[in-house]
Design an enzyme around this catalytic site. Structure first.
Site, PDB file in Angstrom:
ATOM      1  N   LEU A  57       0.914  -1.124   0.203  1.00 58.36           N
ATOM      2  CA  LEU A  57       0.213  -0.029  -0.002  1.00 58.36           C
ATOM      3  C   LEU A  57       0.958   1.311  -0.065  1.00 58.36           C
ATOM      4  O   LEU A  57       0.434   1.971  -0.547  1.00 58.36           O
ATOM      5  CB  LEU A  57      -0.708   0.011   1.323  1.00 58.36           C
ATOM      6  N   GLY A  58       1.990   1.286   0.665  1.00 61.48           N
ATOM      7  CA  GLY A  58       2.800   2.266   0.802  1.00 61.48           C
ATOM      8  C   GLY A  58       4.466   1.767   1.435  1.00 61.48           C
ATOM      9  O   GLY A  58       4.241   0.791   1.982  1.00 61.48           O
ATOM     10  N   VAL A  84       4.399  -1.077   3.952  1.00 60.16           N
ATOM     11  CA  VAL A  84       3.046  -1.222   4.385  1.00 60.16           C
ATOM     12  C   VAL A  84       2.202  -2.381   3.346  1.00 60.16           C
ATOM     13  O   VAL A  84       2.044  -1.711   2.259  1.00 60.16           O
ATOM     14  CB  VAL A  84       2.161  -0.046   4.946  1.00 60.16           C
ATOM     15  N   LYS A 111       1.942  -2.975   8.636  1.00 57.78           N
ATOM     16  CA  LYS A 111       3.336  -2.234   8.619  1.00 57.78           C
ATOM     17  C   LYS A 111       4.574  -2.962   8.840  1.00 57.78           C
ATOM     18  O   LYS A 111       4.600  -3.625  10.049  1.00 57.78           O
ATOM     19  CB  LYS A 111       3.362  -1.136   9.323  1.00 57.78           C
ATOM     20  N   ASP A 128       5.546  14.784  12.771  1.00 55.30           N
ATOM     21  CA  ASP A 128       5.441  14.921  11.623  1.00 55.30           C
ATOM     22  C   ASP A 128       4.337  15.055  10.555  1.00 55.30           C
ATOM     23  O   ASP A 128       3.930  14.351   9.866  1.00 55.30           O
ATOM     24  CB  ASP A 128       6.226  13.451  11.364  1.00 55.30           C
TER      25      ASP A 128
END
Ligand code: ATP
Length: 293
Positions: free
Chosen positions: A26-27, A34, A53, A154
């Site tokens: 996904l990322g 992830v 993750k 962040d």
């Protein structure tokens, strides 16, 4: 919330993490990937999808990154909020540390802001009304995080997911920390760093507020050397904004980009109320938005 807790319990009681089917990435982040995963939980819950993750322990930055993901797990475990990604389970094996999270079906706010035109050029920007909606929810959610005594450190569009109903969900607590922990690490993402973080004066709630509206401005050209970027953040007095912005929006941006954190919107006596009660937000009903709970 009860249903989330029940699902969490069912996952923990019923499945072995080795049984998770991995579908696709996904990322990707700095320290891992992830994945979209699924598993059959119980006859009641059937097949469920999650985001997993995965961080390798033999990463080049092993020591630091392992500590960071463990901190992320412990912080996420203490947060329970409709606009924060949901920790379902975590586990460790010889090679990896893993966080199983509620799946946010949607995309990053970054991809909502930056879209590709048909001719291959890029367009950046969203309608002011959308910016207002995201800002109000994210600011209120940051307030929840701060009241739990954490700073997020962040805030940026890549870390805000937009779910299928269009609501923003904060993810990636990799840099979050307990307020009382006075380590002054220079961390975060350069464009979003506040003057006090760059000047090594610590990172608190006010620095998260700064990052709500920092990140892009006319001084930050592509490839700007980091020292020049930092000098702009610390010294430049004014961030020109597009003419078409309303005065009410300008007041919010201007109040959040105050260099002195103690004078910044959200940090004065009225706290977050000063921010949320700004005229820009008047047409939104925060109580109603919170009902998502
Ligand atoms: P970084 O290096 O940016 O800090 P990271 O390794 O800490 O990244 P995350 O930022 O938590 O990883 O996640 C990376 C990407 O994976 C996100 O930007 C998002 O696209 C996707 N992602 C993360 N969590 C979820 C989720 N719960 N549901 C859907 N997608 C997710």
């Amino acid at each position: 919330r009860a249903s989330t807790d029940n699902l969490r319990k069912a996952v923990r009681d019923s499945i072995n993490m080795d049984q998770l089917d991995r579908h696709h990435v996904l990322g990707e982040g700095q320290f891992g990937e992830v994945w979209l995963v699924s598993a059959f939980i119980t006859p009641k819950y059937g097949q469920q999808y999650f985001a997993l993750k995965i961080q390798k322990k033999d990463d080049a930055m092993r020591g630091d990154s392992s500590a960071a993901i463990k901190r992320e797990i412990s912080i996420l475990g203490l947060l329970d909020h409709p606009y924060i990604v949901n920790l379902v389970h975590f586990y460790e094996d010889l090679e990896t540390i893993n966080i199983l999270m509620g799946l946010v079906q949607g995309c990053e706010l970054f991809d909502v802001i930056h879209t590709e035109n048909e001719d291959g050029t890029w367009h950046s920007g969203i309608p002011e009304s959308d910016a207002k909606f995201y800002t109000m929810i994210v600011a209120d959610t940051l307030d929840y995080i701060h009241k739990k005594q954490f700073v997020y450190r962040d805030v940026k569009p890549e870390n805000i997911l937009i779910d299928k109903d269009g609501y923003p969900i904060i993810c990636d607590f990799g840099f979050a920390k307990f307020v009382e922990d006075k380590t002054y690490t220079l961390c975060g993402t350069p464009n979003y760093l506040s003057p006090e973080v760059i000047m090594n004066r610590g990172h608190d709630a006010a620095s998260d507020h700064w990052a709500l509206v920092a990140g892009a401005n006319p001084f930050f050209y592509d490839g700007i050397p980091q020292m020049e970027l930092f000098q702009c953040i610390v010294r430049e007095k004014f961030y020109p904004l597009p003419d078409e912005l309303s005065d009410e929006c300008f007041q919010v941006v201007d109040g959040l980009l105050v260099k002195d954190p103690s004078q910044r919107l959200g940090s004065l006596a009225g706290g977050m109320n000063d921010l949320i009660s700004m005229k820009w937000f008047h047409e939104l009903d925060l109580d109603e938005l919170r009902q998502k709970k």
